[in-house]
Write an enzyme that holds these catalytic residues in place. Structure first.
Site, short mmCIF file in Angstrom:
data_model
loop_
_atom_site.label_atom_id
_atom_site.label_comp_id
_atom_site.label_asym_id
_atom_site.label_seq_id
_atom_site.Cartn_x
_atom_site.Cartn_y
_atom_site.Cartn_z
N ARG A 66 13.00 -39.12 -40.17
CA ARG A 66 13.76 -39.62 -41.31
C ARG A 66 14.19 -41.07 -41.10
NH1 ARG A 66 19.51 -39.43 -41.77
NH2 ARG A 66 20.32 -39.46 -43.90
N SER A 79 -3.56 -32.39 -28.19
CA SER A 79 -4.92 -32.64 -28.65
C SER A 79 -5.87 -32.87 -27.49
CB SER A 79 -4.94 -33.87 -29.57
OG SER A 79 -6.27 -34.18 -29.91
N ASP A 100 13.47 -31.82 -22.19
CA ASP A 100 13.64 -31.80 -20.73
C ASP A 100 14.42 -32.97 -20.14
OD1 ASP A 100 12.36 -29.39 -20.42
OD2 ASP A 100 10.40 -30.26 -20.00
N ALA A 150 28.88 -22.01 -13.76
CA ALA A 150 28.02 -21.29 -12.83
C ALA A 150 28.49 -21.48 -11.39
CB ALA A 150 26.57 -21.77 -12.97
N GLU A 206 13.34 -23.45 -14.35
CA GLU A 206 11.98 -22.91 -14.40
C GLU A 206 11.15 -23.29 -13.17
OE1 GLU A 206 10.43 -24.68 -17.84
OE2 GLU A 206 9.01 -23.08 -18.28
N GLN A 211 15.36 -22.17 -26.43
CA GLN A 211 15.86 -23.48 -26.04
C GLN A 211 15.16 -24.65 -26.75
OE1 GLN A 211 16.53 -23.46 -21.46
NE2 GLN A 211 15.27 -21.70 -21.91
#
Lengths: 324, 324, 324, 324
Positions: free
Chosen positions: D21, D73, D128, D187, D223, D256
């Site tokens: 936009r 691609s 990320d 945590a 991960e 996420q």
């Protein structure tokens, strides 16, 4: 019936798009052509009518507002307006209508049928839940949750500052949003149009809370409470309490109309949209589709307009018990 | 320094609890005793002071408001009040303070130090982001997101009804919340206290939008805009527009103060709480911990109180460009 | 009955705290002493039993989880365990119990009554909605909305990348969460344990979607679907589709158990907590309080345990129609 | 430059629409024609290129995903693919490109420039946050908040059942999401690819927590943590703990990537979209627009691709302190 049209009218409500989607997909499924009409009766008068396909309603189930837009139409209240609307529908070959809206919408549809015999089946789209013939209206569950989120936020501040908060929620003639958001939000008191809450009783409740060392209190006030709106109420109560308390008023306002619909509203809207369409195809007319005790039923417009929908007094009793 | 105390003061802000937690856990980590003081300077005066442990701050990082409660204290503005506060601190053996609050809080701390040499390090806790010495204040990111969620909901209705909405957000002296929520919410115009937006310019913007067939518009107004609040503004604009438009005003109000803090606010609050504590332990006094360009810095209270924090004019320019 | 106790047992569910609050406040209102037991039957055995007051349940109505904690108890399945539990209850003078949980909880209560004649009234606390005797269980509406929010997010990615997503939701023996979140989330297909969906039918549905140029598809799979879990299913389908498609699997997991309860769950939990308490005081025993067709009813534990709760096949039909 | 085109490439990220936009509205503002390209380099090759106007980007600022769709691609990695892409751009008269994506995207743009001298300016679109040249990437703040909401929900269950939870968040090569969501989520430990956390240290942390009677613990695992993913880790730890603990693993997965972007992401995306466009118009090429220390800067693609972006070790230290 080979060709139907759907429109939304009156105040917008979350779930209207899910309802439109169900009407359109249901029509495709049943092999019936379906048109959309923009801006309610105004669009009918102006011919803002267009064919819809399964693709037209992709990716809208989760959106607030209504892709068909909504409006209140003064012109449709005149015979000339309705004549134009009829001519437009005829020129598009439309034989039946699905109207998503409230009592104003259904009143118009009834008048229109008397004059031109175009059958309409309604779906109850209003956040106020004040329509006879359905346990819940489309948008009500979302509005209650929106009000509740606001109450949860305000309680953080009320607790941090030992304040009394008056929170005004929507509901001009109805305490439904107030009572559900009040119970869920742990309010000390809920004031609704249907039941008079005398101001001395409010004062007494606050004083009792303080005597049990409650440091903060939340009072939910429905827009249309007979004692006056939240600002007026708070002022009267402040005078009668007679001690210096930190009292604030906040009016939730238009946020209650919008937002991503809840699961409940999307499913309800889907059931009612499909139910309204299938009712129309089976010959129903001038009725509103509703869910009562988990069953789909059709109620004549005349009843949804005339009959009152009482609030559950058990719930008001519960507010009192839960705030001891 | 062997014993410190932490308190929150002024308006509550989301993230204050994360900040308290960081102060307490930081103290435990560094082997320093830590006390909590309830209701800001009032609790200091009344001796509402209690020891805190790692457990005292379990499971609060996600809660809005402040577990230490907050208040504005008139008594602390008097010499007698400060004397009582000093005596209370002495009787608990407290040697240094962490104050989470805004300019009023820091002004009090400075006065207190002049008289009694108790060092205070501050953490900026206010949703308004109007403190010099830090890029963001604790609670600001949450308040902007709360305002934004409300704007998103209102846009659903604005679009569905082709309306102009004036939305008033918090910010008595500062347009920070207005400008960020305005850009993020896709507002057509943002009106802030720092920059005069003449009413004819507003009218012109609306007219240009209509000429490009924008059917709805959102205008964000900061509480303290010099042209008057949103209700007054809307009235003036309605008169000057000269056509019949559907224009509504809504004031977001107290919901902006509460709520579950965002990730940003919890991390910021944690960094600043720990930074304030470690600063105090290293000998800092009468300074506020802040994050500027991602670095922890300490700014003298006198500067945070006196120096203005200009808004980013690039952002105002961006509003204009993004609404073409 | 002068003294009762409340506990939560089995998997936690959002709204359990609102239920505990209603039990406690209801007891206070009716002038009955009320105790809390921590960690379900384990706490009963270990004597982790404490008196509760109106204050004990302040500010918990909005919290997920359970302040009384929950556990599954192996020891209570033994006669020795139940003997200890009975002795503990006696030593605290407790005459009746409110158990918030599911079938395992009620089975234990029934056994306990047979041996020691302590009456229990249950409230259905489980996200799965698989209990006969109530239209909805406490936590179900929140779990459905949590799953729905996740589906909404995943659809953003599915649409952006033209992908097929298999989303596994909770429901080991029951498709309730799957079917409601699937309809509300606009899923192309919902696979539930109660009804076999042959894999060729899934493949056919996907192919039909592509032939109508649907670029992305969402398939909701209940945990316990007979065809295997989502990962296995996706693999089988990929083989049978025979073209190279971008297919992903995601398992929503434990997020479905937690979170701030919705308005619906808080009100349901309040009604059922109060209903369970008032039932117990009026002499009910070994029954579960439930809401069926908006009315409070009591169903014998033996029926809630033995009778199946069929899913609404109309809703499965609706998935098919709405995804045309 | 009279005609530019914008596309999104690689994994989608919330805020990409706000960025598109800003590019389009900025182009309209500066009197430059602007085209959209669908599905990244694939659309460039296939000629899926279309003119965009101010209206094309109405009401998208709040939507997750990307209206231009995205893809990786393979064909663009071949000289033939790039030749086709060049021919398509030429046939539409496009002189410059805005690429919203990550390193793969920028690598392609650089290669393309070497061969065909079409200048590209990039905007960092990836959840990320692992791109050198900007403090934050578009989508990162939303992803962190999504992970955090999930952690908040899971903590309800962890606390109710006294469990240890391993929660795996996204971040194959980078611990950014893990560390921010871990600090904000309270945590006990955060395990990231950049820093080895030996398993004995994890075991020790858990044991220390229990010795301080912490009943539940949350461990966030990126991960790509070198010790293996969350399931493997949990298994190893269970063996080494040597006592019977209730330990669960949950992988947050694709939720996420999606969702309504936060205020921060919408503003960042707007600034970077406008900055990329204005950079391109001023003659920048093969650079990425970024915000470093609140300033807009341009970094050569070659640096964003080659230079590492270290995580803030102060934040890792903070995790340790805050969980005492």
């Amino acid at each position: 019936m080979k060709r139907v049209a759907v429109f939304t009218s009156g105040g917008d409500a979350p779930g209207m798009n899910a309802c439109i989607r169900a009407v359109v997909r249901g029509a495709v499924y049943h092999g019936v052509e379906v048109f959309g009409i923009r801006r309610g009766y105004n669009g009918m008068i102006n011919g803002d009518i267009f064919p819809m396909t399964s693709h037209s309603v992709s990716n809208i189930v989760q959106r607030g507002g209504t892709i068909l837009k909504s409006a209140r139409s003064k012109e449709f209240m005149t015979p000339e307006g309705r004549k134009k609307a009829y001519d437009q529908l005829m020129s598009h070959g439309i034989e039946g209508l699905i109207a998503v809206g409230g009592n104003g919408t259904f009143t118009g549809a009834l008048k229109f049928f008397e004059e031109y015999q175009i059958p309409t089946v309604g779906a109850p789209g209003t956040i106020d839940n004040d329509l006879y013939g359905t346990d819940y209206t489309i948008g009500y569950d979302t509005a209650v949750n929106t009000a509740l989120e606001a109450i949860d936020k305000i309680r953080d501040t009320a607790d941090s500052h030992d304040r009394v908060f008056f929170i005004e929620v929507m509901g001009r003639d109805s305490g439904y949003i107030a009572i559900q958001s009040g119970i869920a939000g742990g309010a000390e008191l809920v004031m609704v149009p249907e039941v008079l809450t005398p101001i001395p009783e409010v004062v007494e409740t606050l004083k009792q809370g303080w005597s049990r060392s409650k440091s903060s209190s939340i009072i939910i006030v429905a827009e249309g409470d007979v004692e006056g709106n939240a600002v007026v109420l708070a002022e009267q109560i402040r005078e009668q309490v007679g001690v210096d308390i930190d009292m604030r008023v906040t009016t939730l306002g238009h946020i209650q109309r919008g937002g991503v619909p809840t699961a409940y509203d999307r499913i309800l809207a889907s059931r009612l949209g499909l139910g309204a369409l299938e009712g129309l195809l089976e010959g129903q007319k001038n009725v509103m589709a509703g869910i009562v005790n988990n069953e789909l039923i059709y109620t004549p417009f005349i009843d949804t307009i005339k009959l009152p929908k009482p609030i559950n007094e058990d719930l008001l009793r519960m507010v009192r018990i839960l705030s001891v």
